[in-house]
Design an enzyme around this catalytic site. Sequence first.
Site, PDB file in Angstrom:
ATOM      1  N   LYS A  96      83.988 120.661  65.110  1.00 31.35           N
ATOM      2  CA  LYS A  96      85.197 121.499  65.129  1.00 31.35           C
ATOM      3  C   LYS A  96      86.088 121.256  63.908  1.00 31.35           C
ATOM      4  O   LYS A  96      86.730 122.186  63.445  1.00 31.35           O
ATOM      5  CB  LYS A  96      85.966 121.387  66.445  1.00 31.35           C
ATOM      6  CG  LYS A  96      86.410 120.014  66.835  1.00 31.35           C
ATOM      7  CD  LYS A  96      87.006 120.062  68.219  1.00 31.35           C
ATOM      8  CE  LYS A  96      87.646 118.754  68.629  1.00 31.35           C
ATOM      9  NZ  LYS A  96      86.876 117.532  68.317  1.00 31.35           N
ATOM     10  N   ARG A 114      94.381 117.571  73.782  1.00 28.35           N
ATOM     11  CA  ARG A 114      93.207 116.851  74.253  1.00 28.35           C
ATOM     12  C   ARG A 114      93.338 116.465  75.717  1.00 28.35           C
ATOM     13  O   ARG A 114      92.423 115.860  76.280  1.00 28.35           O
ATOM     14  CB  ARG A 114      93.055 115.582  73.432  1.00 28.35           C
ATOM     15  CG  ARG A 114      91.866 115.639  72.475  1.00 28.35           C
ATOM     16  CD  ARG A 114      91.819 114.319  71.806  1.00 28.35           C
ATOM     17  NE  ARG A 114      90.595 114.003  71.171  1.00 28.35           N
ATOM     18  CZ  ARG A 114      90.400 114.093  69.850  1.00 28.35           C
ATOM     19  NH1 ARG A 114      91.304 114.600  69.066  1.00 28.35           N
ATOM     20  NH2 ARG A 114      89.270 113.670  69.344  1.00 28.35           N
ATOM     21  N   ARG A 161      77.565 110.878  60.350  1.00 27.46           N
ATOM     22  CA  ARG A 161      78.819 111.358  59.790  1.00 27.46           C
ATOM     23  C   ARG A 161      79.386 110.329  58.808  1.00 27.46           C
ATOM     24  O   ARG A 161      79.284 109.126  59.034  1.00 27.46           O
ATOM     25  CB  ARG A 161      79.803 111.565  60.942  1.00 27.46           C
ATOM     26  CG  ARG A 161      80.865 112.546  60.619  1.00 27.46           C
ATOM     27  CD  ARG A 161      81.201 113.322  61.841  1.00 27.46           C
ATOM     28  NE  ARG A 161      82.330 112.658  62.505  1.00 27.46           N
ATOM     29  CZ  ARG A 161      83.212 113.324  63.250  1.00 27.46           C
ATOM     30  NH1 ARG A 161      83.080 114.616  63.432  1.00 27.46           N
ATOM     31  NH2 ARG A 161      84.189 112.695  63.830  1.00 27.46           N
ATOM     32  N   ARG A 174      83.029 105.796  60.038  1.00 26.85           N
ATOM     33  CA  ARG A 174      84.273 105.386  60.691  1.00 26.85           C
ATOM     34  C   ARG A 174      83.979 104.528  61.912  1.00 26.85           C
ATOM     35  O   ARG A 174      83.012 104.755  62.615  1.00 26.85           O
ATOM     36  CB  ARG A 174      85.071 106.620  61.148  1.00 26.85           C
ATOM     37  CG  ARG A 174      85.876 107.234  60.059  1.00 26.85           C
ATOM     38  CD  ARG A 174      86.590 108.516  60.410  1.00 26.85           C
ATOM     39  NE  ARG A 174      86.580 108.940  61.791  1.00 26.85           N
ATOM     40  CZ  ARG A 174      86.858 110.190  62.168  1.00 26.85           C
ATOM     41  NH1 ARG A 174      87.149 111.106  61.270  1.00 26.85           N
ATOM     42  NH2 ARG A 174      86.854 110.521  63.427  1.00 26.85           N
ATOM     43  N   ARG A 204      83.877 107.774  73.670  1.00 31.41           N
ATOM     44  CA  ARG A 204      84.659 108.976  73.369  1.00 31.41           C
ATOM     45  C   ARG A 204      84.127 110.179  74.157  1.00 31.41           C
ATOM     46  O   ARG A 204      84.898 111.046  74.562  1.00 31.41           O
ATOM     47  CB  ARG A 204      84.628 109.277  71.864  1.00 31.41           C
ATOM     48  CG  ARG A 204      85.392 108.238  71.063  1.00 31.41           C
ATOM     49  CD  ARG A 204      85.230 108.471  69.585  1.00 31.41           C
ATOM     50  NE  ARG A 204      85.953 109.648  69.126  1.00 31.41           N
ATOM     51  CZ  ARG A 204      85.782 110.194  67.927  1.00 31.41           C
ATOM     52  NH1 ARG A 204      84.909 109.702  67.087  1.00 31.41           N
ATOM     53  NH2 ARG A 204      86.481 111.238  67.569  1.00 31.41           N
TER      54      ARG A 204
HETATM   55  P1  AMP Z   1      89.505 113.094  65.835  1.00 31.65           P
HETATM   56  O1  AMP Z   1      89.465 112.890  64.367  1.00 31.65           O
HETATM   57  O2  AMP Z   1      90.160 114.397  66.228  1.00 31.65           O
HETATM   58  O3  AMP Z   1      88.161 112.924  66.497  1.00 31.65           O
HETATM   59  O4  AMP Z   1      90.470 111.973  66.447  1.00 31.65           O
HETATM   60  C1  AMP Z   1      90.180 110.593  66.312  1.00 31.65           C
HETATM   61  C2  AMP Z   1      90.926 109.793  67.365  1.00 31.65           C
HETATM   62  O5  AMP Z   1      92.342 110.003  67.221  1.00 31.65           O
HETATM   63  C3  AMP Z   1      90.637 110.166  68.809  1.00 31.65           C
HETATM   64  O6  AMP Z   1      89.462 109.551  69.313  1.00 31.65           O
HETATM   65  C4  AMP Z   1      91.896 109.663  69.507  1.00 31.65           C
HETATM   66  O7  AMP Z   1      91.888 108.269  69.660  1.00 31.65           O
HETATM   67  C5  AMP Z   1      92.978 110.006  68.493  1.00 31.65           C
HETATM   68  N1  AMP Z   1      93.530 111.349  68.732  1.00 31.65           N
HETATM   69  C6  AMP Z   1      93.445 112.440  67.910  1.00 31.65           C
HETATM   70  N2  AMP Z   1      94.053 113.504  68.454  1.00 31.65           N
HETATM   71  C7  AMP Z   1      94.546 113.090  69.648  1.00 31.65           C
HETATM   72  C8  AMP Z   1      95.270 113.734  70.704  1.00 31.65           C
HETATM   73  N3  AMP Z   1      95.613 115.020  70.632  1.00 31.65           N
HETATM   74  N4  AMP Z   1      95.605 112.988  71.783  1.00 31.65           N
HETATM   75  C9  AMP Z   1      95.273 111.695  71.884  1.00 31.65           C
HETATM   76  N5  AMP Z   1      94.562 111.038  70.949  1.00 31.65           N
HETATM   77  C10 AMP Z   1      94.205 111.716  69.838  1.00 31.65           C
END
Ligand code: AMP
Length: 214
Positions: free
Chosen positions: A13, A88, A127, A160, A171
């Site tokens: 996404k 989320r 990734r 990462r 996750r």
């Molecule tokens: P992402 O890059 O979107 O996969 O986000 C990486 C991490 O950031 C996630 O696994 C969460 O720990 C945190 N995170 C990002 N967006 C949110 C959100 N809207 N609510 C809570 N945690 C978030």
Amino acid sequence: MKIVMLGAPGAGKGTQAKMIADKYQIPHISTGDIFRANISNGTELGKKAKTYMDQGLLVPDELVVDLVVDRVQQDDCKKGYILDGFPRTIPQAEALTEALKKLGEKVDFAINVEVPDENIVKRMSGRRACVSCGSTYHIVYNPTKVEGVCDKCGNELILREDDKPETVKKRLDVYHEQTQPLIEYYTNEGVLVEVDGTKDMKDVFSAIVDILGA
Ligand code: AMP
């Protein structure tokens, strides 16, 4: 055009969100990127967020909601925006709906990028993310011109911490429990659209453009 991207971590996404932002000239707002930028700048928010992120857990709603609600009211968001990684949880979605309602606005499309779990773990181990600008690549599906080096800024690429297989499994559990209910939420709001995220990223993008309009 106000768009929310939905999908499991690793569904692609983020990549699609960047392509949509480029084509429709709207800001790409990634809460994950905002947290990572805060972590590299050593802010208090970054320190708090990191403890959750490294375990594959969600950052608490109160640390993310105000941040996004403020961001979408900035001038560059007047024409619309694409939210990537937010909401989320149901409370985050409700907070967004409420905040937009006060502004007389609403989400126009919630795009769900569908990929089965078994594809996700395989994908995420390939990734790579830039340590400096946060651009993401994939060693097979979206490789850089020079291995291990960011195309955009020339800095080093890493796997990462939260893309490591054990964290990815956590996750995915968190996704099914807390984020998947948003599919029903946005279906009820009448704005959910779905695309098959197992296809090539260019095909996924054309499916999205077909929905959003050229
Ligand atoms: P992402 O890059 O979107 O996969 O986000 C990486 C991490 O950031 C996630 O696994 C969460 O720990 C945190 N995170 C990002 N967006 C949110 C959100 N809207 N609510 C809570 N945690 C978030």
